[in-house]
Design a protein around this motif. Structure first.
Motif, PDB file in Angstrom:
ATOM      1  N   THR A 112       0.812  -1.224   0.000  1.00  0.00           N
ATOM      2  CA  THR A 112       0.000   0.000   0.000  1.00  0.00           C
ATOM      3  C   THR A 112       0.840   1.265   0.000  1.00  0.00           C
ATOM      4  N   GLY A 113       2.154   1.114  -0.009  1.00  0.00           N
ATOM      5  CA  GLY A 113       3.038   2.272   0.007  1.00  0.00           C
ATOM      6  C   GLY A 113       3.502   2.624   1.404  1.00  0.00           C
ATOM      7  N   LEU A 114       4.292   3.660   1.488  1.00  0.00           N
ATOM      8  CA  LEU A 114       4.878   4.117   2.742  1.00  0.00           C
ATOM      9  C   LEU A 114       4.659   5.618   2.864  1.00  0.00           C
ATOM     10  N   THR A 115       4.130   6.055   3.990  1.00  0.00           N
ATOM     11  CA  THR A 115       3.923   7.488   4.242  1.00  0.00           C
ATOM     12  C   THR A 115       4.607   7.863   5.552  1.00  0.00           C
ATOM     13  N   ALA A 116       5.398   8.920   5.527  1.00  0.00           N
ATOM     14  CA  ALA A 116       6.080   9.391   6.735  1.00  0.00           C
ATOM     15  C   ALA A 116       6.482  10.837   6.550  1.00  0.00           C
ATOM     16  N   SER A 117       6.793  11.492   7.652  1.00  0.00           N
ATOM     17  CA  SER A 117       7.308  12.855   7.579  1.00  0.00           C
ATOM     18  C   SER A 117       8.722  12.814   7.009  1.00  0.00           C
ATOM     19  N   VAL A 118       9.193  13.959   6.527  1.00  0.00           N
ATOM     20  CA  VAL A 118      10.471  14.014   5.844  1.00  0.00           C
ATOM     21  C   VAL A 118      11.428  14.953   6.552  1.00  0.00           C
ATOM     22  N   VAL A 119      12.707  14.623   6.514  1.00  0.00           N
ATOM     23  CA  VAL A 119      13.739  15.514   7.007  1.00  0.00           C
ATOM     24  C   VAL A 119      14.807  15.618   5.922  1.00  0.00           C
ATOM     25  N   GLU A 120      15.249  16.820   5.629  1.00  0.00           N
ATOM     26  CA  GLU A 120      16.273  17.045   4.616  1.00  0.00           C
ATOM     27  C   GLU A 120      17.638  17.180   5.268  1.00  0.00           C
ATOM     28  N   VAL A 121      18.636  16.477   4.679  1.00  0.00           N
ATOM     29  CA  VAL A 121      20.017  16.610   5.131  1.00  0.00           C
ATOM     30  C   VAL A 121      20.901  16.786   3.910  1.00  0.00           C
ATOM     31  N   LYS A 165      16.786  10.643  17.487  1.00  0.00           N
ATOM     32  CA  LYS A 165      15.755  11.594  17.881  1.00  0.00           C
ATOM     33  C   LYS A 165      15.199  12.349  16.681  1.00  0.00           C
ATOM     34  N   GLY A 166      16.069  12.686  15.731  1.00  0.00           N
ATOM     35  CA  GLY A 166      15.626  13.470  14.588  1.00  0.00           C
ATOM     36  C   GLY A 166      15.203  12.658  13.380  1.00  0.00           C
ATOM     37  N   LEU A 167      15.565  11.353  13.340  1.00  0.00           N
ATOM     38  CA  LEU A 167      15.346  10.569  12.125  1.00  0.00           C
ATOM     39  C   LEU A 167      14.412   9.384  12.285  1.00  0.00           C
ATOM     40  N   SER A 168      14.232   8.891  13.491  1.00  0.00           N
ATOM     41  CA  SER A 168      13.444   7.678  13.690  1.00  0.00           C
ATOM     42  C   SER A 168      12.023   7.843  13.154  1.00  0.00           C
ATOM     43  N   GLY A 169      11.604   6.887  12.324  1.00  0.00           N
ATOM     44  CA  GLY A 169      10.256   6.891  11.777  1.00  0.00           C
ATOM     45  C   GLY A 169      10.041   7.855  10.623  1.00  0.00           C
ATOM     46  N   ARG A 170      11.101   8.486  10.137  1.00  0.00           N
ATOM     47  CA  ARG A 170      10.963   9.505   9.095  1.00  0.00           C
ATOM     48  C   ARG A 170      11.624   9.052   7.789  1.00  0.00           C
ATOM     49  N   PRO A 194      21.259   4.857   2.229  1.00  0.00           N
ATOM     50  CA  PRO A 194      20.111   4.198   2.855  1.00  0.00           C
ATOM     51  C   PRO A 194      20.444   3.528   4.190  1.00  0.00           C
ATOM     52  N   SER A 195      21.560   2.826   4.253  1.00  0.00           N
ATOM     53  CA  SER A 195      21.920   2.176   5.516  1.00  0.00           C
ATOM     54  C   SER A 195      22.337   3.194   6.575  1.00  0.00           C
ATOM     55  N   ALA A 196      22.978   4.289   6.133  1.00  0.00           N
ATOM     56  CA  ALA A 196      23.346   5.339   7.087  1.00  0.00           C
ATOM     57  C   ALA A 196      22.103   5.955   7.722  1.00  0.00           C
ATOM     58  N   ALA A 197      21.031   6.098   6.932  1.00  0.00           N
ATOM     59  CA  ALA A 197      19.772   6.627   7.466  1.00  0.00           C
ATOM     60  C   ALA A 197      19.066   5.596   8.337  1.00  0.00           C
ATOM     61  N   GLY A 201      17.034   4.769  12.464  1.00  0.00           N
ATOM     62  CA  GLY A 201      15.601   4.493  12.508  1.00  0.00           C
ATOM     63  C   GLY A 201      14.788   5.073  11.378  1.00  0.00           C
ATOM     64  N   ALA A 202      15.426   5.656  10.347  1.00  0.00           N
ATOM     65  CA  ALA A 202      14.672   6.159   9.200  1.00  0.00           C
ATOM     66  C   ALA A 202      13.964   4.989   8.513  1.00  0.00           C
ATOM     67  N   VAL A 203      12.803   5.267   7.914  1.00  0.00           N
ATOM     68  CA  VAL A 203      12.006   4.207   7.279  1.00  0.00           C
ATOM     69  C   VAL A 203      12.048   4.283   5.763  1.00  0.00           C
ATOM     70  N   GLY A 204      12.590   5.354   5.213  1.00  0.00           N
ATOM     71  CA  GLY A 204      12.714   5.507   3.770  1.00  0.00           C
ATOM     72  C   GLY A 204      13.820   6.492   3.452  1.00  0.00           C
ATOM     73  N   PHE A 205      14.281   6.467   2.189  1.00  0.00           N
ATOM     74  CA  PHE A 205      15.431   7.287   1.786  1.00  0.00           C
ATOM     75  C   PHE A 205      15.186   7.801   0.372  1.00  0.00           C
ATOM     76  N   ILE A 206      15.373   9.096   0.183  1.00  0.00           N
ATOM     77  CA  ILE A 206      15.263   9.717  -1.144  1.00  0.00           C
ATOM     78  C   ILE A 206      16.530  10.520  -1.392  1.00  0.00           C
ATOM     79  N   LEU A 207      17.216  10.204  -2.488  1.00  0.00           N
ATOM     80  CA  LEU A 207      18.486  10.837  -2.839  1.00  0.00           C
ATOM     81  C   LEU A 207      18.297  11.801  -3.996  1.00  0.00           C
ATOM     82  N   ARG A 208      18.898  12.971  -3.905  1.00  0.00           N
ATOM     83  CA  ARG A 208      18.971  13.843  -5.075  1.00  0.00           C
ATOM     84  C   ARG A 208      19.774  13.117  -6.151  1.00  0.00           C
ATOM     85  N   THR A 209      19.222  13.032  -7.349  1.00  0.00           N
ATOM     86  CA  THR A 209      19.876  12.344  -8.456  1.00  0.00           C
ATOM     87  C   THR A 209      21.295  12.858  -8.670  1.00  0.00           C
TER      88      THR A 209
END
Length: 451
Positions: free
Chosen positions: A119-128, A140-145, A175-178, A182-190
Motif C-alpha cells: 500500500t506504500g509508505l507514508t512518513a514525515s520528511v527531514v532534509e540533510v 531523535k531526529g530521524l526515527s520513523g521519518r 540508505p543504511s546510514a539513514a 531508525g529512518a524508514v525511507g530514503f530519497i536521494l537527489r539524483t
C-alpha cells in the motif's frame, strides 16, 4: 588520486612512421565503414534495459556473440558467471503532501532497493546535506521519518567524474546510514550535473547489520522543488511506493571474441566494456558505446588484414552495474589459466569525443605509452593520465596486467548516466567512431610491441 601526465609531442618519425600509416588506414576505414553505430542501434533497440539476470541481458549475450562473429573474430565463446538478479517491478510512485494538496515527484528506486509495503509508505520528511548532518540528528531526529539527502554534484569540478566520485557515496551508503538511526525511507537527489526531470538509478549497498529501507532517487528539478517546500515547512509527509525485489542469483555470461596472436599467442591484450545496463532505458552511453567500440577493434584489425603478434580479446563483461561479477570471473580465469595478460583497456565513460587515456603504469611500462602519444594527436587525443582502468579490467591487476581506460569528454555524461534518456539517439555517430579509432590504435600498438 590521478596525476596528469604532461607529454611533449613531436612529429611521428623513425620507428613509428609505419605504424602511423597503418593507424591512418584503420582510422579511415572505421570513420567511413565502421559498424559500431549500426551495432549500437541493434543492441539498444533489440535488447534495451539489459540488467543482469533479465531476459534482455540474455538476448544481449546472443546479439553480441553474433556481432563478434560478423566482425571476424577467430574464436567467439561464452564465459559463465552467476549474477545478481534484481527486478524493479511496477513504476515507482512518490509525492509530497502539502497544505495545498499533492506535489508529484519524479523518482525511481535505486538498484538493489527493497520495495515498500504493497500500500506504500507514508512518513514525515527531514532534509540533510551530508552524513555529518545525519549523525547530528541521530535517532531523535530521524526515527520513523523519510530522509531526503540533497547533495548536489560539485559544479566547480570540471571533470564531472571527479564530482561523481565525491557524491556517489551517498547513493551507495546513504540508505543504511539513514536506517542506522531508525529512518524508514530514503530519497536521494539524483547524481547529475544537469537540472532535468530524469531520476537516475544506480546501485546501493545495504549494511547487513541495519534494516533495509526503500531507497529512491528524485530528479534534480524535483529535488530543487522539494528543498524549497521543506524549507518553508510546507511538507506534511512524503508518500513512496515501489514493488522491487531481489531474486536468487542467475546464470549469465561474459561474451569473448578473440584474434589469436601470430607470434606470442599466450600473451593476451584485452579490450572491453560492460554488456549489462540499468533498466530505465537502452543503456546506450552506459555502456552500449563501450561494447560496440570493442567489437569494432576486432572488425578494424581484420578489415586491414592485421594479424596481431599477441592475442587480442574483445570482452563484453556482464554485471558491472550491480555486482561486478563478470570482471571477477574474467580475472579469476586470468589468474588460473597460465597465460600472460599484458594489458586491459576499458571503455565505460560514454561514446563522447575522445580526449585521452588513463593508464595504470609507471617507469618503463609508462614510457611505452608516452612514446606512442604522437600517434594519437591526429585523432584528438592529447591527454595521458597516470591512473587505472575501469571496474571490469581493474581486477586484471591480479594477473599482473597493466590496465587503462578511454577518457572521452565528460561534460554530458551525467545527463544520461543510469537515466531514462540513455537511448541510442543520444549517441553521436562521429564521436562514437572516433573513440573506436583511438581504442583500435592503442590495442594495435600494445599487441605489436607489448609493454
Amino acid at each position: 588520486m590521478r596525476k596528469l601526465l604532461w607529454v611533449l609531442v613531436f612529429p611521428v618519425s623513425g620507428a613509428f612512421a609505419q605504424d602511423s600509416a597503418i593507424i591512418r588506414r584503420m582510422a579511415d576505414d572505421i570513420l567511413t565503414n565502421g559498424q559500431a553505430y549500426n551495432n549500437l542501434r541493434i543492441l539498444c533497440k533489440q535488447a534495451p534495459a539489459r540488467l543482469s539476470g533479465s531476459a534482455n541481458a540474455a538476448k544481449a549475450v546472443a546479439l553480441t556473440e553474433a556481432m563478434l562473429r560478423e566482425a571476424g573474430a577467430d574464436t567467439v565463446y561464452l564465459q559463465p558467471c552467476m549474477v545478481p538478479h534484481w527486478e524493479r517491478g511496477a513504476k515507482e510512485e512518490a509525492y509530497a503532501v502539502t497544505g495545498n494538496g499533492r506535489v508529484s515527484l519524479a523518482v525511481c528506486a535505486l538498484g538493489n532497493s527493497v520495495g515498500t509495503p504493497a500500500t506504500g509508505l507514508t512518513a514525515s520528511v527531514v532534509e540533510v546535506r551530508s552524513f555529518d548532518e545525519l549523525d547530528k540528528l541521530g535517532k531523535k531526529g530521524l526515527s520513523g521519518r523519510i530522509v531526503f539527502l540533497n547533495y548536489p554534484m560539485n559544479q566547480t569540478l570540471v571533470n564531472t567524474f571527479s564530482a561523481y566520485s565525491d557524491a556517489v557515496r551517498y547513493r551507495v551508503m546513504g540508505p543504511s546510514a539513514a536506517a542506522k538511526y531508525g529512518a524508514v525511507g530514503f530519497i536521494l537527489r539524483t547524481l547529475s550535473t544537469s537540472l532535468n526531470d530524469f531520476p537516475h538509478t544506480g546501485t546501493t549497498r545495504y549494511d547487513s547489520t541495519m534494516p533495509k529501507i526503500p531507497a529512491f532517487a528524485v530528479s534534480t528539478n524535483d529535488a530543487e522543488r522539494l528543498h524549497v517546500l521543506v524549507a518553508k515547512g510546507a511538507v506534511k509527509s512524503i508518500f513512496m511506493k515501489a514493488s522491487c525485489r531481489m531474486l536468487p542469483d542467475a546464470p549469465s555470461y561474459n561474451v569473448i571474441g578473440e584474434i589469436r596472436g601470430s607470434e606470442h599467442p599466450d600473451e593476451v591484450v584485452t579490450v572491453g566494456g560492460h554488456l549489462d545496463s540499468w533498466d530505465l532505458a537502452e543503456g546506450a552511453q552506459d555502456d552500449g558505446a563501450g561494447i560496440v567500440q570493442s567489437i569494432e577493434v576486432i572488425r578494424a584489425l581484420k578489415a586491414q588484414g592485421i594479424r596481431p603478434a599477441r592475442t587480442v580479446r574483445a570482452v563484453m563483461f556482464m554485471n558491472e552495474e550491480n555486482g561486478g561479477r563478470g570482471g571477477k570471473a574474467y580475472s579469476d580465469n586470468a589468474v588460473a589459466d597460465g597465460l600472460q595478460y599484458i594489458f586491459g583497456l576499458e571503455s565505460d565513460n560514454g561514446g563522447f569525443t575522445p580526449r585521452g587515456f588513463s593508464i595504470g603504469a609507471k617507469g618503463a611500462q609508462l614510457k611505452a605509452f608516452t612514446d606512442w602519444a604522437p600517434l594519437f594527436e591526429p585523432y584528438g587525443v592529447y591527454e595521458w593520465r597516470v591512473g587505472g582502468g575501469g571496474a571490469d579490467v581493474d581486477p586484471l591487476v591480479r594477473a599482473k596486467a597493466v590496465v587503462g581506460e578511454l577518457l572521452p569528454d565528460s561534460q554530458r555524461y551525467f545527463d544520461f548516466h543510469h537515466a531514462g534518456n540513455d537511448v541510442f539517439e543520444a549517441v553521436n555517430r562521429r564521436e562514437l567512431l572516433l573513440g573506436a579509432v583511438n581504442m583500435t590504435a592503442l590495442i594495435y600498438l600494445v599487441s605489436k610491441y607489448g609493454i
